[in-house]
Design an enzyme around this catalytic site. Structure first.
Site, short mmCIF file in Angstrom:
data_model
loop_
_atom_site.label_atom_id
_atom_site.label_comp_id
_atom_site.label_asym_id
_atom_site.label_seq_id
_atom_site.Cartn_x
_atom_site.Cartn_y
_atom_site.Cartn_z
N GLY A 315 80.32 40.91 47.90
CA GLY A 315 81.19 41.47 48.92
C GLY A 315 82.09 40.39 49.50
O GLY A 315 82.45 39.43 48.81
N GLU A 316 82.47 40.55 50.75
CA GLU A 316 83.31 39.59 51.48
C GLU A 316 84.73 39.51 50.93
O GLU A 316 85.52 38.71 51.40
CB GLU A 316 82.74 38.16 51.43
#
Length: 350
Positions: A315-316
């Site tokens: 993610g991120e």
């Protein structure tokens, strides 16, 4: 109130044709650079130029906590969400390193995390509420709160546009948000949790089985009320950060800002955006296919061809960030390779 249904910017078809013609003139067999050619052509059409470019990327991380964590569906405690916000801002997170690599602007927005007041330099606090409610027993947020979250995304893109950004990446942080994304995907695609739920942060088989049960309970609770309405679905089981990404994606398309979609959670937000404004799909490039179960199904629904497949599931915005290098390379090849005429090479096939 429903600003997201306003028209998106039209793609420059003439620039697309010119870019296609240039690809045919470069010193290589036509089509031999595969997707690198297609990326350059798509970006040329979006930017309205024969010479596409990615010189000033903008990355925004939207963060939010999730009430469904009451069901114990993650390998990490909820406190990690806010701890990671500080890590983003101080440069220690994966996406922080990626942003430095591309000299990208990194914006970090707290849409609604759990805990008392705080002040981290580099983190913008716009806490709509202290995390969503447990969507297994009630709606995650009110429709008014969902509106507010989408507006955070819209405002971020407008800020990026004013800084003359040429491509936008949205990332997310929120312990429990793969559970929310799976519930969203199930309701949007009318499928059960078994088809669209993965291990997220790395939970074991027993906890995964329970996570699927929690999502199926949520589907049974909310489906009679939300039907196929993407906004109502997002209010019922979404996250504040997912709603913010949805708003950002739609605003990118309205203002004519190319965007790179990240992994499973970001792609579910992209699916929400496309359900709310179908033409937004034209402005999306897809960074990668994550290892998270269900992402392939969401990509198929969006008719998306991911640029990378590196088995990422962080993610991120990390997968989209990794893809920026490939996009920049596609532009460099398109712009800097010699044509047959320039290189005095015969372009005629025999």
């Amino acid at each position: 109130m429903s600003w997201w249904v306003e028209p998106v910017k039209a793609i420059d078809e003439q620039a697309k044709q010119f870019a296609m013609q240039r690809q045919q003139q470069l010193t290589k067999p036509t089509g031999s650079l595969g997707d690198l050619e297609l990326i350059a052509i798509q970006l040329a059409a979006l930017q309205g130029t024969t010479h596409p470019h990615v010189n000033q990327p903008w990355i925004t991380i939207f963060a939010g906590d999730h009430g469904v964590m009451q069901e114990n569906i993650s390998a990490y405690p909820q406190a990690v969400t806010r701890q990671m916000l500080q890590n983003f801002a101080t440069g220690g997170a994966c996406i922080s390193v990626i942003a430095r690599q591309y000299a990208a602007n990194l914006q970090v927005i707290d849409c609604g995390t759990v805990g008392g007041s705080y002040c981290y330099e580099g983190v913008e606090t716009h806490c709509i509420r202290a995390g969503t409610a447990n969507f297994a027993v009630e709606a995650a947020m009110t429709e008014a709160q969902c509106h507010q979250a989408m507006k955070l995304g819209r405002d971020s893109v407008e800020k990026a546009m004013s800084a003359q950004t040429d491509i936008f990446v949205a990332g997310e942080m929120g312990i429990g948000n793969t559970c929310s994304a799976s519930a969203l995907a199930c309701l949007l695609l009318n499928e059960d949790a078994e088809q669209l739920t993965g291990i997220g942060t790395g939970i074991d088989a027993q906890k995964l089985k329970y996570k699927k049960q929690v999502i199926d309970r949520a589907i049974a609770l909310h489906q009679p009320h939300v039907k196929e309405d993407a906004f109502k679905i997002m209010s019922a089981v979404g996250g504040l950060e997912i709603a913010a990404m949805t708003g950002a994606y739609i605003r990118c398309a309205q203002l004519g800002m190319p965007m790179v979609i990240d992994g499973f959670i970001s792609s579910v937000a992209a699916l929400c955006a496309v359900r709310l404004n179908p033409d937004a799909r034209n402005w999306m490039l897809f960074g990668h296919q994550s290892a998270e179960y269900g992402h392939r199904r969401v990509l198929a629904e969006l008719n998306a061809q991911p640029i990378l497949n590196l088995n990422l599931r962080l993610g991120e915005g990390s997968g989209a960030g990794a893809a920026l290098g490939v996009i920049q390379l596609a532009c460099a090849l398109h712009n800097q390779m010699a044509t047959f005429a320039e290189a005095s090479v015969s372009g005629d096939q025999v």
